[in-house]
Design a protein around this motif. Structure first.
Motif, short mmCIF file in Angstrom:
data_model
loop_
_atom_site.label_atom_id
_atom_site.label_comp_id
_atom_site.label_asym_id
_atom_site.label_seq_id
_atom_site.Cartn_x
_atom_site.Cartn_y
_atom_site.Cartn_z
N LEU A 117 10.84 5.92 -8.45
CA LEU A 117 10.75 7.38 -8.58
C LEU A 117 9.73 7.80 -9.62
O LEU A 117 9.40 8.99 -9.71
N VAL A 118 9.22 6.85 -10.39
CA VAL A 118 8.17 7.14 -11.37
C VAL A 118 6.78 6.93 -10.80
O VAL A 118 5.78 7.03 -11.52
N SER A 119 6.67 6.65 -9.50
CA SER A 119 5.38 6.38 -8.87
C SER A 119 4.43 7.57 -8.98
O SER A 119 4.83 8.72 -8.73
N ASP A 120 3.19 7.29 -9.33
CA ASP A 120 2.17 8.33 -9.27
C ASP A 120 1.99 8.76 -7.82
O ASP A 120 2.02 7.93 -6.90
N ILE A 121 1.76 10.05 -7.61
CA ILE A 121 1.55 10.54 -6.25
C ILE A 121 0.33 9.89 -5.62
O ILE A 121 0.28 9.65 -4.40
N SER A 122 -0.66 9.53 -6.42
CA SER A 122 -1.84 8.86 -5.89
C SER A 122 -1.46 7.53 -5.23
O SER A 122 -2.07 7.12 -4.23
N LEU A 123 -0.45 6.83 -5.78
CA LEU A 123 0.00 5.58 -5.18
C LEU A 123 0.72 5.84 -3.86
O LEU A 123 0.59 5.07 -2.90
N CYS A 163 0.87 -4.11 6.42
CA CYS A 163 0.92 -3.40 5.14
C CYS A 163 0.92 -4.39 3.98
O CYS A 163 0.21 -4.20 2.98
N ILE A 164 1.73 -5.42 4.09
CA ILE A 164 1.81 -6.41 3.01
C ILE A 164 0.47 -7.09 2.80
O ILE A 164 0.05 -7.31 1.65
N ARG A 165 -0.22 -7.42 3.87
CA ARG A 165 -1.54 -8.06 3.73
C ARG A 165 -2.52 -7.15 2.99
O ARG A 165 -3.46 -7.63 2.34
N ARG A 166 -2.31 -5.85 3.08
CA ARG A 166 -3.19 -4.90 2.41
C ARG A 166 -2.71 -4.52 1.00
O ARG A 166 -3.31 -3.67 0.35
N GLY A 167 -1.60 -5.08 0.58
CA GLY A 167 -1.15 -4.84 -0.79
C GLY A 167 -0.13 -3.73 -0.95
O GLY A 167 -0.04 -3.13 -2.03
N VAL A 168 0.66 -3.47 0.10
CA VAL A 168 1.78 -2.52 -0.01
C VAL A 168 3.03 -3.23 0.49
O VAL A 168 3.10 -3.65 1.64
N ALA A 169 4.00 -3.36 -0.39
CA ALA A 169 5.24 -4.06 -0.05
C ALA A 169 6.18 -3.10 0.66
O ALA A 169 6.81 -2.24 0.02
N MET A 170 6.26 -3.22 1.96
CA MET A 170 7.15 -2.39 2.79
C MET A 170 8.34 -3.22 3.24
O MET A 170 8.29 -4.45 3.31
N LEU A 171 9.43 -2.54 3.61
CA LEU A 171 10.64 -3.18 4.10
C LEU A 171 11.03 -2.61 5.45
O LEU A 171 10.85 -1.41 5.71
N SER A 172 11.56 -3.46 6.29
CA SER A 172 12.14 -2.98 7.55
C SER A 172 13.65 -2.98 7.44
O SER A 172 14.23 -3.55 6.51
N ILE A 203 1.41 -2.30 -4.44
CA ILE A 203 2.26 -1.12 -4.53
C ILE A 203 3.65 -1.48 -4.01
O ILE A 203 3.80 -1.98 -2.89
N ASP A 204 4.66 -1.22 -4.81
CA ASP A 204 6.03 -1.57 -4.46
C ASP A 204 6.70 -0.40 -3.75
O ASP A 204 7.01 0.61 -4.37
N PHE A 205 6.92 -0.55 -2.45
CA PHE A 205 7.61 0.48 -1.68
C PHE A 205 9.03 0.04 -1.31
O PHE A 205 9.63 0.58 -0.38
N GLY A 206 9.54 -0.94 -2.06
CA GLY A 206 10.89 -1.41 -1.81
C GLY A 206 11.80 -1.31 -3.01
O GLY A 206 13.01 -1.22 -2.89
N SER A 207 11.21 -1.34 -4.23
CA SER A 207 11.99 -1.23 -5.48
C SER A 207 13.13 -2.24 -5.55
O SER A 207 14.20 -1.94 -6.05
N GLY A 208 12.88 -3.46 -5.02
CA GLY A 208 13.95 -4.45 -5.02
C GLY A 208 15.15 -3.98 -4.23
O GLY A 208 16.30 -4.21 -4.62
N GLU A 245 0.13 8.32 -1.83
CA GLU A 245 -0.94 8.65 -0.87
C GLU A 245 -1.67 7.38 -0.42
O GLU A 245 -1.97 7.21 0.77
N ASP A 246 -1.97 6.49 -1.36
CA ASP A 246 -2.66 5.25 -1.03
C ASP A 246 -1.81 4.41 -0.07
O ASP A 246 -2.32 3.86 0.91
N ALA A 247 -0.51 4.33 -0.34
CA ALA A 247 0.37 3.56 0.53
C ALA A 247 0.41 4.15 1.94
O ALA A 247 0.46 3.41 2.94
N MET A 248 0.38 5.46 2.05
CA MET A 248 0.37 6.09 3.36
C MET A 248 -0.95 5.83 4.10
O MET A 248 -0.97 5.68 5.32
N ASP A 249 -2.05 5.79 3.36
CA ASP A 249 -3.33 5.41 3.98
C ASP A 249 -3.25 4.00 4.54
O ASP A 249 -3.73 3.72 5.66
N VAL A 250 -2.64 3.11 3.77
CA VAL A 250 -2.48 1.72 4.22
C VAL A 250 -1.59 1.65 5.46
O VAL A 250 -1.88 0.90 6.40
#
Length: 444
Positions: free
Chosen positions: A421-427, A398-407, A57-62, A429-434
């Motif tokens: 901005l086209v992310s499904d809400i399910s993604l 987070c990255i080890r679990r498959g969510v690309a976060m940025l500091s 899951i991309d939480f950085g969008s480049g 929610e999943d990223a927040m669980d991670v």
């Protein structure tokens, strides 16, 4: 087609990514920051496919670029069609229509109902540098006022405008002159409390400029309506409006740096709209190109036309491929109501992060707008001391679990969230669980 779900088939990073990381050491300058060691083979929507077959899951969008999602169909089709026609002539030598069309479209969507002009460039830093050139040409003045925690780029001029020394300025001086820095209206860290922030920060601004610079010498005030690299700092309500009023009263050009916050990211087309202000000049890049490099300075015609003919431009500025991509990206933003989707993402992020903060007192503040949200990580002893080490550890988990976060952040203690901005809400929610799992793991 890449399914829009997180899926891990190896540990992260996987074996092929690890081999590429070894090759990188022998070929790429160590001065280029590493980020993660997960190498991408493909991407679609909000999912990155790595070389080992993992879906992340991309939480950085480049860094806020792929707001319309990776491989947006409109962008892909437009670039493909343009590439089959021609890829470059240089607009200053042999012009073409889509440069003009894009300038017309940017004038339509940016704030302000006055006559506008634009120049197209390659990057956010180049846009900011040209905005300063334009303001100086228009006013005949030299001084530029910027703020604590600002990030404006890596060119010589924009390094001087950027607040943080390491890594952006370390060892690269001397820097451009006539840049003056003042305090930022940072509510979470304002000494007398957030309720006093706007008034006191503005008073400090007026006093410092008067004493140290002189209002009559100021060409421009440059500010990110939401500071990006500095920590997703949202200025205290009313602060921006006071700045704009001061600029107009003193003949100063107000430049909004919307490189990261612009084009639907905050739930409005531009972050200044949340404060009801209209900048004289606005700089854009990142999301404008839908994944291709392009930037713009847009503003009042009389200001934009002030430089001498030939004073603005560049070989690749407004490349036809990038113009095609930008027009297609804006079409997607309009057709799919990406401001509305950003607001919905923001509602989910705000609710989940606020709940997480009640569980983990190390989250000192949840802040941001729309799909530009962040959490500031502190030592929970009442001091608000930044905890960069914990921030780094949570991002890595987070990255080890498959969510690309940025500091980000001046103190390295902010986790920022910039999902497509086209992310499904399910993604989302999943990223927040991670993220919750990552905090639980790191804090034991």
């Amino acid at each position: 087609m890449i399914t829009q779900q997180r899926k891990l088939v190896t540990e992260l990073p996987g074996p092929i990514s690890k081999s590429l990381a070894q090759r990188r050491v022998a070929a790429v300058s160590s001065a280029v920051s590493g980020g993660s060691d997960i190498y991408v083979a493909g991407a679609e929507g909000a999912i990155l496919l790595d070389v080992d077959g993992n879906q992340i899951i991309d939480f950085g969008s480049g860094i806020g670029v792929t707001s319309v999602g990776h491989s947006d169909p409109r962008v892909v089709a437009a670039v493909t069609e343009q590439a089959a026609s021609f890829g470059h002539t240089c607009f200053m030598v042999n012009p073409y229509e889509n440069y003009i069309e894009l300038c017309e479209k940017i004038a339509e969507v940016t704030p302000g109902d006055f006559d506008k002009r634009s120049v197209l460039l390659n990057s956010g830093a180049e846009a900011v540098e040209n905005a300063v050139k334009i303001a100086r040409a228009y006013t005949g003045r030299q001084a530029v006022v910027v703020f604590d925690h600002a990030y404006h780029g890596r060119t010589n001029l924009t390094m001087a405008m950027t607040a943080k020394v390491s890594p952006y300025k370390d060892g690269f001086g001397p820097f451009a002159p006539e840049i003056y820095r003042v305090g930022m209206a940072y509510p979470y860290r304002w000494p007398t409390g957030p309720e006093n922030c706007a008034e006191e920060a503005f008073a400090d601004f007026v006093g410092q400029v008067h004493i140290q610079v002189g209002e009559q010498h100021v060409a421009a005030v440059v500010l990110e309506p939401i500071q990006g690299e500095g920590g997703f700092i949202v200025p205290a309500p009313g602060f921006l409006a006071k700045l704009v009023e001061w600029c107009h009263a003193n003949g100063v050009v107000f430049i909004a740096d919307e490189v990261q916050s612009g084009f639907c990211r905050t739930g409005a087309w531009f972050a200044v709209e949340h404060e009801g202000i209209v900048p004289d000049l606005i700089t854009t890049a990142k999301a404008l190109g839908g994944g291709l490099p392009i930037a713009a300075v847009t503003g009042r015609a009389e200001i934009m036309n002030a430089p001498v003919p030939g004073g603005l431009g560049g070989t690749f500025g407004g490349n036809p491929l990038s113009c095609a991509a930008a027009l297609a990206a804006i079409e997607t933003m309009e057709a799919e109501d990406l401001p509305g989707k950003a607001r919905r993402i923001g509602e989910v992020l705000s609710a989940r992060l606020t709940a997480l903060a009640t569980q983990f007192p190390q989250i000192g503040e949840v802040r941001g707008r729309g799909a530009m949200m962040a959490i500031e990580i502190i030592v929970p002893d009442g001091s608000k001391a930044p905890d960069a080490a914990l921030t780094k550890a949570v991002v890595a988990a987070c990255i080890r679990r498959g969510v690309a976060m940025l500091s980000c952040g001046s103190f390295g203690n902010v986790i920022r969230m910039l999902p497509p901005l086209v992310s499904d809400i399910s993604l989302i929610e999943d990223a927040m669980d991670v993220l919750a799992e990552a905090f639980a793991e790191v804090l034991g």
